[in-house]
Design an enzyme around this catalytic site. Sequence first.
Site, PDB file in Angstrom:
ATOM      1  N   SER A 303      27.511 -16.716 -37.242  1.00 35.70           N
ATOM      2  CA  SER A 303      28.816 -17.098 -36.703  1.00 35.70           C
ATOM      3  C   SER A 303      29.627 -15.872 -36.308  1.00 35.70           C
ATOM      4  CB  SER A 303      29.552 -17.975 -37.708  1.00 35.70           C
ATOM      5  OG  SER A 303      30.679 -18.579 -37.130  1.00 35.70           O
ATOM      6  N   ASP A 463      34.342 -18.220 -31.136  1.00 36.49           N
ATOM      7  CA  ASP A 463      33.639 -17.191 -31.894  1.00 36.49           C
ATOM      8  C   ASP A 463      32.226 -17.067 -31.322  1.00 36.49           C
ATOM      9  OD1 ASP A 463      32.666 -19.578 -32.877  1.00 36.49           O
ATOM     10  OD2 ASP A 463      32.627 -18.942 -34.959  1.00 36.49           O
TER      11      ASP A 463
END
Length: 631
Positions: A303, A463
Amino acid sequence: MNILKEYGVTPEQAAKLCEDAIKAAELAHAPYSKFLVGCAILAGSGRTITAANVENVSYGGSICAERSAIVKLRSEGEKEIKAIAVYIKFEGYSLYPIPCAICRQVLAEFGYFPIICCKTPSSYIVKSVSSLCPYVFRYLTYPKHVFEPDPNNLTEIIDSAEYWLQMDPDIKTRQEVEAWLVHDNYKAMRKYMCKRIDFGTAGLRGQMGAGYSRMNFLVVQQAAQGLSKYLLEQFGAEECKNRGVAIGYDGRYNSKGYAHISAAVFKHFNIKCFLFEEYVCTPIVPYAVVKYNCLAGIMVTASHNPKMDNGYKVYWTNGAQIIEPHDKGIKSQILKNLPTIELGEYFDYEKQLVKYPLEPLREKTMNLYFEDALKQISINSQEVNAKCKPIVHTSMHGVGHIFFTNLMKRLGFKEPIAVKEQMLPDPEFSTVIYPNPEEGEGSLNLSFKTADANGCEIVLANDPDADRLAVAEKQKDGNWRIFTGDQLGSMFAYYFVKNYKGDLSKCALVASTVSSKMIKGIAEKYKLRFEETLTGFKWISNKVIDLEKEGYTVLFSYEEAIGFSIGSVVRDKDGVVAGCCFAQLYAQLCEKNMTLSEYLEEIYKDVGLSLIHICRCRRIERCRSRWSPYH
């Protein structure tokens, strides 16, 4: 030495066995061969039987040599193996193939026995058996301490590092462990070999590097083996063969390789595998699990973590992240199946790719994802969206650009203005210290510069794996305001409630316990059901599924760490769909000549402020009179 004595093998026999293996390999090949494998078996009668690989192959040649020797052994009436010696010379590589290629073939018939591996040019001399130099001893048995040595027992730590070299399929991490052994770096061995990276509801996540406490090809292969065994245990061979697993990966270092070695493991166990041929955003994997009726899903991503990290996220058959008892069941199977299986038939260890052709899945799945998303999120007319003011979008050096821009186009928006320096996957994350839009100005400076240069008043930021969304708005004084996850959650919830055309009493909103109570206030004011969950989207998604089973339409769910889920498109947070929905909200405000800050103020006036919003406001006394019961 002691182990050899247990099997009745003398040091002299061990040395002779190694010499015979070397001779067998060198006699079988031309001098220019880059890959030599020789095998010598010490039979129960004391006789030595030798063979070599018959083809100059990259990996797996030792299987050829071993099979030839076993055939000879059987044909000559021998029924016992006391030891096997293997010589491998593979330019640029170490001893990896030895236990995988040799041991697995004869374990069932002949039981346990020592494997004596001749020293290769790229290997080292293990000091614990220096009396038998230049030979390195390897054994088929894997003592428990090999995988989790006692940090206070130096012998166990060294054993663990030595065994690592047998199993590790990656030359880089093998060389790292070899260096520890050569330079007596016990501090590194103790730090990285003694504690295993924990598998939990979030799967695996950590820094990449050698050792059981970090992310690497060996740890990932062990995780895939454990997951394979758990799926077979839960669903049976036939279901696994027919339904299988969806596997995706992002643009980080090693993500593609980790995905491919996992796919090779599933192939070994005859479990169907939907492996994406190119990088995807995280939401695509849980979507694919449900769409293709898979048993599980894997997304290789860390992530928004720093560049040296990676992760292994696991989804269950309902498309949500795993929860109890599956996390414990998978972890148990990983620990029961730590010795690595040979994957040479399906996996190219040098290229770190599967050997079999892949079905082109990304475009097909993207189109299905967009179609299903449009059915649930198309609130505005295309004309309204087309008139929207320009929007700047950053993918934060991740994989979101192609997904976000495609869905925006289908909704009728003008193409978002991309932050070019951050538009494509870059595992270095070269323009930011942390690739996390929650970091604020540190990660969004380029976005603000791009927006200022193009006269834009709003920035949408995903992100790197595009499962989160950050939003910033330019204020009248020229400064940029970055909205908190709770503020965005309130705007989302209010927007969906105000635009819903059906019976709101049959609808629900969901948030985790660490999030603001504002959407609870919205739910109470507009007569929706509200549910609060434990922290983490795994709990949110499973609660959404439960509510849908009760007949509710879940309009929106979120967690304050800028994670949002709209409807039932994906059973996880989805920064792509969230970004496109927020663009529609913004398009409506553009029609009214209204800013996001003004819209948020309108919500406060209508519903009231929650304590979590007040606490982030410096002028607490001025806000006190506007408190609502939702705190």
